[in-house]
Structures are given as structure tokens and as C-alpha cells.
Design an enzyme around this catalytic site. Structure first.
Site, PDB file in Angstrom:
ATOM      1  N   ARG A 104      -9.937  -8.035  -3.977  1.00 52.23           N
ATOM      2  CA  ARG A 104     -10.589  -8.979  -4.905  1.00 52.23           C
ATOM      3  C   ARG A 104     -11.756  -8.387  -5.679  1.00 52.23           C
ATOM      4  O   ARG A 104     -11.953  -8.701  -6.849  1.00 52.23           O
ATOM      5  CB  ARG A 104     -11.070 -10.210  -4.133  1.00 52.23           C
ATOM      6  N   CYS A 133     -10.061 -19.338  -0.729  1.00 56.88           N
ATOM      7  CA  CYS A 133      -9.811 -20.769  -0.954  1.00 56.88           C
ATOM      8  C   CYS A 133     -11.084 -21.553  -1.306  1.00 56.88           C
ATOM      9  O   CYS A 133     -11.032 -22.477  -2.125  1.00 56.88           O
ATOM     10  CB  CYS A 133      -9.121 -21.378   0.261  1.00 56.88           C
ATOM     11  N   LYS A 217     -18.149 -13.905  -0.077  1.00 55.16           N
ATOM     12  CA  LYS A 217     -16.957 -14.008  -0.941  1.00 55.16           C
ATOM     13  C   LYS A 217     -17.180 -15.079  -2.006  1.00 55.16           C
ATOM     14  O   LYS A 217     -16.855 -14.872  -3.177  1.00 55.16           O
ATOM     15  CB  LYS A 217     -15.727 -14.383  -0.109  1.00 55.16           C
ATOM     16  N   HIS A 246     -10.239 -28.153   2.351  1.00 55.29           N
ATOM     17  CA  HIS A 246     -11.661 -27.821   2.419  1.00 55.29           C
ATOM     18  C   HIS A 246     -12.451 -28.808   1.546  1.00 55.29           C
ATOM     19  O   HIS A 246     -11.980 -29.217   0.475  1.00 55.29           O
ATOM     20  CB  HIS A 246     -11.917 -26.418   1.874  1.00 55.29           C
TER      21      HIS A 246
HETATM   22  N1  LIG Z   1      -4.689 -20.332   5.298  1.00 58.35           N
HETATM   23  C1  LIG Z   1      -5.413 -20.394   4.188  1.00 58.35           C
HETATM   24  O1  LIG Z   1      -5.907 -21.435   3.761  1.00 58.35           O
HETATM   25  C2  LIG Z   1      -5.662 -19.173   3.418  1.00 58.35           C
HETATM   26  C3  LIG Z   1      -6.283 -19.283   2.211  1.00 58.35           C
HETATM   27  C4  LIG Z   1      -6.512 -18.158   1.478  1.00 58.35           C
HETATM   28  C5  LIG Z   1      -6.132 -16.943   1.946  1.00 58.35           C
HETATM   29  N2  LIG Z   1      -5.512 -16.835   3.146  1.00 58.35           N
HETATM   30  C6  LIG Z   1      -5.091 -15.510   3.572  1.00 58.35           C
HETATM   31  O2  LIG Z   1      -3.680 -15.450   3.625  1.00 58.35           O
HETATM   32  C7  LIG Z   1      -3.263 -14.572   4.655  1.00 58.35           C
HETATM   33  C8  LIG Z   1      -2.279 -15.247   5.581  1.00 58.35           C
HETATM   34  O3  LIG Z   1      -2.801 -16.475   6.024  1.00 58.35           O
HETATM   35  P1  LIG Z   1      -1.895 -17.493   6.872  1.00 58.35           P
HETATM   36  O4  LIG Z   1      -2.768 -18.664   7.051  1.00 58.35           O
HETATM   37  O5  LIG Z   1      -0.562 -17.695   6.260  1.00 58.35           O
HETATM   38  O6  LIG Z   1      -1.706 -16.655   8.264  1.00 58.35           O
HETATM   39  P2  LIG Z   1      -0.613 -16.818   9.395  1.00 58.35           P
HETATM   40  O7  LIG Z   1      -0.089 -18.199   9.452  1.00 58.35           O
HETATM   41  O8  LIG Z   1      -1.242 -16.231  10.604  1.00 58.35           O
HETATM   42  O9  LIG Z   1       0.619 -15.855   8.928  1.00 58.35           O
HETATM   43  C9  LIG Z   1       0.492 -14.462   8.833  1.00 58.35           C
HETATM   44  C10 LIG Z   1       1.741 -13.865   8.162  1.00 58.35           C
HETATM   45  O10 LIG Z   1       1.490 -12.471   7.931  1.00 58.35           O
HETATM   46  C11 LIG Z   1       2.519 -11.696   8.583  1.00 58.35           C
HETATM   47  N3  LIG Z   1       1.913 -10.457   9.088  1.00 58.35           N
HETATM   48  C12 LIG Z   1       0.907 -10.334   9.951  1.00 58.35           C
HETATM   49  N4  LIG Z   1       0.659  -9.038  10.199  1.00 58.35           N
HETATM   50  C13 LIG Z   1       1.530  -8.325   9.455  1.00 58.35           C
HETATM   51  C14 LIG Z   1       1.783  -6.939   9.295  1.00 58.35           C
HETATM   52  N5  LIG Z   1       1.072  -6.011   9.922  1.00 58.35           N
HETATM   53  N6  LIG Z   1       2.776  -6.564   8.446  1.00 58.35           N
HETATM   54  C15 LIG Z   1       3.506  -7.497   7.808  1.00 58.35           C
HETATM   55  N7  LIG Z   1       3.314  -8.823   7.918  1.00 58.35           N
HETATM   56  C16 LIG Z   1       2.333  -9.234   8.751  1.00 58.35           C
HETATM   57  C17 LIG Z   1       3.030 -12.568   9.708  1.00 58.35           C
HETATM   58  O11 LIG Z   1       4.337 -12.125  10.070  1.00 58.35           O
HETATM   59  P3  LIG Z   1       4.927 -12.354  11.548  1.00 58.35           P
HETATM   60  O12 LIG Z   1       5.422 -13.780  11.574  1.00 58.35           O
HETATM   61  O13 LIG Z   1       6.053 -11.372  11.663  1.00 58.35           O
HETATM   62  O14 LIG Z   1       3.813 -12.106  12.512  1.00 58.35           O
HETATM   63  C18 LIG Z   1       3.009 -13.932   9.012  1.00 58.35           C
HETATM   64  O15 LIG Z   1       4.128 -14.039   8.154  1.00 58.35           O
HETATM   65  C19 LIG Z   1      -4.549 -14.088   5.297  1.00 58.35           C
HETATM   66  O16 LIG Z   1      -4.902 -12.874   4.665  1.00 58.35           O
HETATM   67  C20 LIG Z   1      -5.547 -15.159   4.951  1.00 58.35           C
HETATM   68  O17 LIG Z   1      -6.864 -14.673   4.936  1.00 58.35           O
HETATM   69  C21 LIG Z   1      -5.256 -17.928   3.893  1.00 58.35           C
END
Ligand SMILES: NC(=O)c1ccc[n+]([C@@H]2O[C@H](COP(=O)([O-])OP(=O)(O)OC[C@H]3O[C@@H](n4cnc5c(N)ncnc54)[C@H](OP(=O)(O)O)[C@@H]3O)[C@@H](O)[C@H]2O)c1
Length: 348
Positions: A104, A133, A217, A246
Site C-alpha cells: 500500500r 478497511c 495505516k 466497522h
Molecule cells: N477481513 C477483513 O475485513 C479484511 C479487510 C481488509 C483486508 N483484509 C486482509 O485480507 C487478507 C485475508 O483476510 P481474511 O479475513 O479473508 O483471512 P482468512 O479468512 O484467514 O483467509 C486467509 C486465506 O488466505 C489463504 N492463505 C493463507 N496463507 C497462505 C499462504 N501462505 N499461501 C497462500 N494462501 C494462503 C488461506 O488459504 P487456506 O484456506 O489454504 O489456509 C485463506 O484462503 C488478510 O491479509 C487481511 O489482512 C481483511
């Protein structure tokens, strides 16, 4: 939507099994994004599938070669994964829209909120960043105020849902609730304290100045998106026992006078913003009623009498939708509309 690919695009989602990745796939389908083929990528394949347009798409383990022939990749698998795979994908001619914080603040990477700074995409070199977010739902309102009366100083306190920390954090809150109902002492496996009993004034790691990375951030991303590198802005980021969406309390000092009515009008004119503001009828944005919406909801708009030309308001948005997945898909839509999917860059 204009498209230089009449048959549509090959779209990859990295993190396809996660909370945000699954929502990205839902939003691609809901918004009829022209997907010719969906590639679902995660850390492991695990014989899993993801449903897209009535078909079961197999989940594949990500490798650098996964991005060969992919036009657009939506990344949502954490910062270290993005650092490793975004250059690999970009080098294969793919436009990466990354949801992690990894890229970013890179000066060469556009950081884009779809309705605020789409022209930043003109400079993309293969990697585009989606903001945090908390920043996402704030910046369109700050842009409206900047255009209406000039921003002097911004103070924001966030009330962030647990889903901002991923799918496991949502399960963690549910377990804490069950423990409380049984009369037990809740503990958290995801946060430093049991958020079910106390808002936690600490999100992400602490920095040397006493602020947290999440607060940093909001400050730095807002400045970059608004193109205001010296904007005075301070944030306090707080985790609250809410599953999704949020909320933020925002106080803004303006350069020119602006009545609450004029502020509501400026907010309402911003695409993707809905004003909900009837205190007598107890109408104001609520986390629960914003879940599943792509809108940013604003209310409690009032004068802040503690400063000259002060305006205060309350803003709520679904952090998984507009805060992450929807904005990423909106960026993809802009790339198609602006004919920038394969923007000017070096392809090896
Ligand atoms: N949740 C929010 O509101 C939000 C908002 C903005 C940004 N984010 C960002 O978005 C990202 C994901 O958030 P989330 O809430 O969706 O998390 P999550 O539910 O924990 O899902 C993580 C995903 O990433 C994959 N993953 C993890 N480690 C990996 C690796 N080493 N190589 C390839 N794939 C990998 C996982 O695959 P597996 O199923 O195979 O483990 C899963 O598909 C984070 O960076 C977070 O900071 C989230």
C-alpha cells in the site's frame, strides 16, 4: 462495462477459501464481472471447491506458475503471501489487486478507493493496492468534505469488528460468547484479551511512538489516497465484540464554514455513500444493518463546537464487502472500463 476482451477475463482469487476471498468471488458473480475462467488459489488445495455461477471450481495450491494466462488476480491471503506472489503474477502480465498491507505505501503502487481516486490506476505497473478497511470507509467522506470546505484536521476513533482479523477471529468471538453464556471465563485464541467482555484499544502491533500499526495505516493510507501528504490526522483503533462491519466516530476541522445540512448534502453526492440521519427517529448507521451492503453509511452529522468550522459524524460499513472485497472488484471494473487490465508495464 466496456471490455477489450469480448469473451471476458481469466480471474484468479488468491485466498479463495478465506472470508474476504469467498466474498470476492460472491461479489464477482453478483456484479456480473466478465469472468471467462475463475482460478481459485489458497495455501493448499485439500480437495476443496468453491461455488461460482453454479459450478464447483477446484481450489488449487498457489505456485508462481498459477498466474500464467491470468488477466486479473485478486489477492487476499496476507502480506507475506502478497510480497512473494504479486511480483510473480505481475511479471506474467497479470494485474494484481492486493488486499494486504504489503504494497500500500510503495510509492510505485497505486492505492485506490474506487470512487475517490480512480485516476491513480493510470500509473499502475501490475500491482494495485486495496486500502485497509478502516481507511476505506473514511476516505470518501473526507474527500466530500475536502471538496466542500477544505480539510484542516481529522480525528477518528474506530470500533472494528472481529471479522477484520479473519474467519478464525469470528469463530473465536462465537466461542467466547458460548463460554460466557455457560458462566465460564472467556479466553481468546486470536486477540490479546477476550473481546467479548472488553473493547480492546490495540489492533495490530505497537509502533515506537506508542500508536499501533492499524492506526498508522489509517493516517498514511488516507494521506496517500487523498493526495494530501501533510494532512493532520490522528486515529485510535479499537476492536469491539461485533462480528461484522466497522464503525467510526470522526471529528473534522474544516478550512471554511459548513453546516451539518451542507455536510449531509456533500456526503449524499458521493457515490456509494448513504446518509442515515434522523436522531428523533433513532435513525443512524448501525453495524448490524449494514452487513451485506456495499454502501458506506453516515449519520449523526453535527457541528463540533470545540473547534472553528468543526463537523462530527458516525460512519459504518461492512468491512468484508466495501472494506475489502467489493472495492477490489470495483478496481477490477475500473481497469476494464479504462482499458488498463494490461497497462503499460514490462512483461517478461
Ligand atoms: N477481513 C477483513 O475485513 C479484511 C479487510 C481488509 C483486508 N483484509 C486482509 O485480507 C487478507 C485475508 O483476510 P481474511 O479475513 O479473508 O483471512 P482468512 O479468512 O484467514 O483467509 C486467509 C486465506 O488466505 C489463504 N492463505 C493463507 N496463507 C497462505 C499462504 N501462505 N499461501 C497462500 N494462501 C494462503 C488461506 O488459504 P487456506 O484456506 O489454504 O489456509 C485463506 O484462503 C488478510 O491479509 C487481511 O489482512 C481483511
Amino acid at each position: 462495462m466496456g471490455s477489450s476482451h469480448p469473451d471476458g477475463f481469466v480471474v484468479a482469487v488468491l485466498g479463495a477459501t478465506g472470508l474476504v476471498g469467498r466474498t470476492m468471488i460472491t461479489v464477482l458473480e453478483e456484479r456480473s464481472f466478465p469472468v471467462r475462467k475463475l482460478v481459485a488459489l489458497a495455501a493448499s488445495s485439500g480437495d476443496r471447491t468453491i461455488r461460482f455461477k453454479g459450478q464447483e471450481v477446484p481450489v488449487e495450491q498457489v505456485r508462481p506458475e498459477s498466474f500464467a494466462g491470468v488477466d486479473i488476480a485478486l489477492f487476499s491471503a496476507g502480506g507475506s503471501t502478497s510480497l512473494m506472489y504479486a511480483p510473480e503474477a505481475a511479471a506474467r502480465g497479470c494485474a494484481v489487486i492486493d488486499n494486504s498491507s504489503a504494497w500500500r505505501m510503495d510509492p510505485a503502487v497505486p492505492l485506490v478507493v474506487s470512487q475517490v481516486n480512480p485516476s491513480a490506476l493510470l500509473d499502475h505497473d501490475g500491482i494495485i493496492a486495496n486500502p485497509n478497511c478502516s481507511t476505506m470507509q473514511l476516505v470518501p467522506l473526507l474527500k466530500a468534505l475536502e471538496d466542500a470546505a477544505g480539510l484542516r484536521r481529522v480525528v477518528v476513533a474506530t470500533y472494528q469488528s472481529v471479522s477484520g482479523a479473519g474467519g478464525k477471529a469470528v469463530q473465536d468471538l462465537q466461542q467466547q460468547r458460548e463460554t460466557l453464556v455457560r458462566g465460564g471465563q472467556p479466553i481468546s485464541t486470536q486477540f490479546p484479551h477476550a473481546v467479548v467482555s472488553s473493547p480492546i484499544p490495540a489492533i495490530d502491533v505497537f509502533l515506537s511512538d506508542g500508536s499501533t500499526k492499524e492506526e498508522s495505516k489509517v493516517v498514511h493510507e488516507s494521506r496517500k489516497i487523498l493526495g494530501m501528504p501533510s494532512l493532520k490526522i490522528a486515529a485510535t483503533a479499537v476492536r469491539v465484540p461485533v462480528e461484522r462491519s466497522h464503525s467510526e466516530a470522526v471529528h473534522v476541522e474544516l478550512s471554511q464554514p459548513l453546516t451539518p445540512q451542507e455536510a449531509r448534502k456533500a456526503f449524499a453526492a458521493m457515490p456509494g455513500v448513504t446518509v442515515l440521519d434522523d436522531p428523533a427517529g433513532h435513525l443512524y448507521p448501525l453495524a448490524a444493518s449494514s452487513v451485506g451492503s456495499d454502501e458506506i453509511f453516515v449519520g449523526r452529522v453535527r457541528s463540533d463546537q470545540s473547534v472553528e468550522h468543526g463537523i462530527a459524524f458516525w460512519v459504518v460499513s461492512d468491512n468484508v464487502r466495501k472494506g475489502a472485497a467489493t472495492n477490489a472488484v470495483q478496481i477490477a471494473e475500473l481497469l476494464v472500463e479504462m482499458d488498463l487490465v494490461h497497462g503499460a508495464r514490462h512483461v517478461v
